[in-house]
Write a protein that holds these residues in place. Sequence first.
Motif, PDB file in Angstrom:
ATOM      1  N   ALA A   1       5.940  -1.573  12.256  1.00  0.00           N
ATOM      2  CA  ALA A   1       5.368  -0.228  12.129  1.00  0.00           C
ATOM      3  C   ALA A   1       6.417   0.852  11.910  1.00  0.00           C
ATOM      4  CB  ALA A   1       4.530   0.103  13.364  1.00  0.00           C
ATOM      5  N   ILE A   2       7.668   0.553  12.136  1.00  0.00           N
ATOM      6  CA  ILE A   2       8.731   1.533  11.892  1.00  0.00           C
ATOM      7  C   ILE A   2       9.567   1.113  10.680  1.00  0.00           C
ATOM      8  CG2 ILE A   2       8.837   2.460  14.222  1.00  0.00           C
ATOM      9  CD1 ILE A   2      11.169   0.594  14.806  1.00  0.00           C
ATOM     10  N   THR A   3       8.901   0.431   9.741  1.00  0.00           N
ATOM     11  CA  THR A   3       9.520   0.060   8.463  1.00  0.00           C
ATOM     12  C   THR A   3       8.555   0.450   7.343  1.00  0.00           C
ATOM     13  OG1 THR A   3       8.563  -2.156   8.188  1.00  0.00           O
ATOM     14  CG2 THR A   3      10.492  -1.962   9.628  1.00  0.00           C
ATOM     15  N   ARG A   4       8.992   0.278   6.102  1.00  0.00           N
ATOM     16  CA  ARG A   4       8.137   0.606   4.953  1.00  0.00           C
ATOM     17  C   ARG A   4       6.957  -0.341   4.832  1.00  0.00           C
ATOM     18  NH1 ARG A   4       9.055  -2.498   0.277  1.00  0.00           N
ATOM     19  NH2 ARG A   4      10.809  -3.961   0.395  1.00  0.00           N
ATOM     20  N   HIS A   5       6.989  -1.448   5.557  1.00  0.00           N
ATOM     21  CA  HIS A   5       5.867  -2.379   5.533  1.00  0.00           C
ATOM     22  C   HIS A   5       4.864  -2.110   6.651  1.00  0.00           C
ATOM     23  CE1 HIS A   5       7.197  -4.823   2.223  1.00  0.00           C
ATOM     24  NE2 HIS A   5       8.364  -5.043   2.783  1.00  0.00           N
ATOM     25  N   GLY A   6       5.045  -0.974   7.347  1.00  0.00           N
ATOM     26  CA  GLY A   6       4.095  -0.627   8.390  1.00  0.00           C
ATOM     27  C   GLY A   6       3.766   0.847   8.435  1.00  0.00           C
ATOM     28  N   SER A   7       4.437   1.617   7.582  1.00  0.00           N
ATOM     29  CA  SER A   7       4.245   3.067   7.610  1.00  0.00           C
ATOM     30  C   SER A   7       4.654   3.679   6.280  1.00  0.00           C
ATOM     31  CB  SER A   7       5.092   3.681   8.729  1.00  0.00           C
ATOM     32  OG  SER A   7       5.106   5.093   8.636  1.00  0.00           O
ATOM     33  N   THR A   8       3.840   4.564   5.759  1.00  0.00           N
ATOM     34  CA  THR A   8       4.219   5.263   4.528  1.00  0.00           C
ATOM     35  C   THR A   8       5.330   6.282   4.773  1.00  0.00           C
ATOM     36  OG1 THR A   8       2.253   6.668   4.908  1.00  0.00           O
ATOM     37  CG2 THR A   8       2.084   4.970   3.226  1.00  0.00           C
ATOM     38  N   ASN A   9       5.594   6.603   6.022  1.00  0.00           N
ATOM     39  CA  ASN A   9       6.706   7.515   6.330  1.00  0.00           C
ATOM     40  C   ASN A   9       8.045   6.953   5.867  1.00  0.00           C
ATOM     41  OD1 ASN A   9       5.127   9.496   7.507  1.00  0.00           O
ATOM     42  ND2 ASN A   9       5.376   8.698   9.585  1.00  0.00           N
ATOM     43  N   TYR A  10       8.130   5.622   5.763  1.00  0.00           N
ATOM     44  CA  TYR A  10       9.400   4.975   5.427  1.00  0.00           C
ATOM     45  C   TYR A  10       9.447   4.484   3.982  1.00  0.00           C
ATOM     46  CZ  TYR A  10       9.988   5.077  10.485  1.00  0.00           C
ATOM     47  OH  TYR A  10      10.087   5.482  11.790  1.00  0.00           O
ATOM     48  N   MET A  11       8.400   4.762   3.227  1.00  0.00           N
ATOM     49  CA  MET A  11       8.376   4.343   1.826  1.00  0.00           C
ATOM     50  C   MET A  11       9.075   5.360   0.944  1.00  0.00           C
ATOM     51  SD  MET A  11       4.473   2.933   1.347  1.00  0.00           S
ATOM     52  CE  MET A  11       3.790   1.659   2.429  1.00  0.00           C
ATOM     53  N   ASP A  12       9.746   4.875  -0.099  1.00  0.00           N
ATOM     54  CA  ASP A  12      10.340   5.774  -1.082  1.00  0.00           C
ATOM     55  C   ASP A  12       9.236   6.561  -1.774  1.00  0.00           C
ATOM     56  OD1 ASP A  12      12.872   4.845  -0.510  1.00  0.00           O
ATOM     57  OD2 ASP A  12      12.847   3.333  -2.111  1.00  0.00           O
ATOM     58  N   LYS A  13       9.467   7.838  -2.011  1.00  0.00           N
ATOM     59  CA  LYS A  13       8.461   8.681  -2.651  1.00  0.00           C
ATOM     60  C   LYS A  13       8.297   8.343  -4.124  1.00  0.00           C
ATOM     61  CE  LYS A  13       8.016  10.543   1.286  1.00  0.00           C
ATOM     62  NZ  LYS A  13       6.941   9.984   2.168  1.00  0.00           N
ATOM     63  N   VAL A  14       9.306   7.728  -4.693  1.00  0.00           N
ATOM     64  CA  VAL A  14       9.230   7.250  -6.077  1.00  0.00           C
ATOM     65  C   VAL A  14       9.733   5.810  -6.102  1.00  0.00           C
ATOM     66  CG1 VAL A  14      10.019   7.551  -8.453  1.00  0.00           C
ATOM     67  CG2 VAL A  14       9.589   9.562  -7.010  1.00  0.00           C
ATOM     68  N   GLY A  15       8.901   4.903  -6.622  1.00  0.00           N
ATOM     69  CA  GLY A  15       9.296   3.512  -6.763  1.00  0.00           C
ATOM     70  C   GLY A  15       9.382   3.155  -8.238  1.00  0.00           C
ATOM     71  N   THR A  16       9.715   1.901  -8.528  1.00  0.00           N
ATOM     72  CA  THR A  16       9.866   1.494  -9.918  1.00  0.00           C
ATOM     73  C   THR A  16       8.945   0.327 -10.251  1.00  0.00           C
ATOM     74  OG1 THR A  16      11.721   0.042  -9.327  1.00  0.00           O
ATOM     75  CG2 THR A  16      12.249   2.280 -10.066  1.00  0.00           C
ATOM     76  N   PHE A  17       8.505   0.305 -11.502  1.00  0.00           N
ATOM     77  CA  PHE A  17       7.680  -0.773 -12.035  1.00  0.00           C
ATOM     78  C   PHE A  17       8.518  -1.594 -13.021  1.00  0.00           C
ATOM     79  CE2 PHE A  17       3.035   0.989 -11.686  1.00  0.00           C
ATOM     80  CZ  PHE A  17       3.172   1.041 -10.306  1.00  0.00           C
ATOM     81  N   SER A  18       8.385  -2.903 -12.956  1.00  0.00           N
ATOM     82  CA  SER A  18       9.014  -3.786 -13.932  1.00  0.00           C
ATOM     83  C   SER A  18       8.203  -5.068 -13.994  1.00  0.00           C
ATOM     84  CB  SER A  18      10.470  -4.078 -13.555  1.00  0.00           C
ATOM     85  OG  SER A  18      10.544  -4.745 -12.306  1.00  0.00           O
TER      86      SER A  18
END
Length: 399
Positions: free
Chosen positions: A88-105
């Motif tokens: 819950a304190i990682t990007r896999h449990g909270s959007t607070n820890y996600m990058d605001k811009v990600g990449t597609f490939s």
Amino acid sequence: MTTWLNFAVVLLLTCAPWGAQCVYKYRLPVSLTLVKNTTATTLGAYCLDGTLPAYQFNKGFGSGIRNWLLHFEGGGWCNDVESCLERAITRHGSTNYMDKVGTFSGILSDNVSLNPDFYNWNRVKLRYCDGASFAGDSKFDNGTKLLYFRGQKIWQAIIHDLLPLGLANADKALLSGASAGGLAAFLHCNEFSSFLPKTATVKCISDAGFFLDAPDIAKHYTIRTYFNDVVSLQGVEKNLDLKCTSSVDDPRLCFFEQHLLNYIRKPVFILNTAYDVFQLYNIFVPPTADVLKQWSHCKHNITTCTTTQIETLQAYRQLMIQTLDDFYKHSASGGMFIDSCFAHSQIERQDNWFAADSPTVQKKKIAEAVGDWYFERTVTKLIDCLYPCNKSCKNLLPA
């Protein structure tokens, strides 16, 4: 207990060792979109820590304007309160820890030369923040600690956000995912079609999500026990396919693709390596089954494996092929690409998906095989020869 994220130490590689495909560094930046607060509140859709779930959306264009590709992000699971609190304190449990811009490939690229069949579709990445392959529906609250297990609600909330953006009028649709997200693609395949027009062509692909329900080298069903804990903790069972759950001794087995496969009504494609390194590390040779660490060197460098260990790996490959035998022989609409690379999650990696030197099976690259299957250009069921026959592999372990 472990959260089984993506064993990043093994997987975090650069393009440097492979040279030529480094030209495929193109990455499409795509902003993070939070699910509408009203939608999330109405459905009760929250990440583990209570934050709003999110997705990334890149609008289609040209001939792909009415076609949709939804892709579930992977990232393992959590099977008890302690591991879920850590998650819950990682990007896999909270959007607070996600990058605001990600990449597609890879399959999400908007470049026709890198993604010839799906480049101009509406492409969406469903960000993973629950820990049960977008399938749970429960909550933990002991008065001091609170966790939301709302993967099923997150999936539905994102769909509700996308329907007015054009998904409700889709002509063609493909539900995909990698690893834990690959499992999610099959878990939700039937439900996905119910949101779309009856005239829409709907298919589903799982990349690296075919986790074998098999004993480890110590003859223990480590992965079955782990999945059972995930299902029980996060309230997944009620969201599993009813026809599947009524046909097995333990309904929780339907969290495995191999038990669910016969109950998916839409055409499906199975993309997997027969030597999946995640399964090697966590299912077939988990630390609990190798207390003397006899497999330690082999798991990090295939060239150090003994003859007996190679024979054991070949037997594991054969078990996967046998498990897929009925699907291979009798599924008229199904597709397969089972390579012999020591890899995991290939669909978003441009060098694996479609590049000058991407892995091939019977002279076809992954993107070509998937495209041929989806558009029914030809029957596509490809099974690679035994390791080390395939010299085109992009192995994540030295081989």
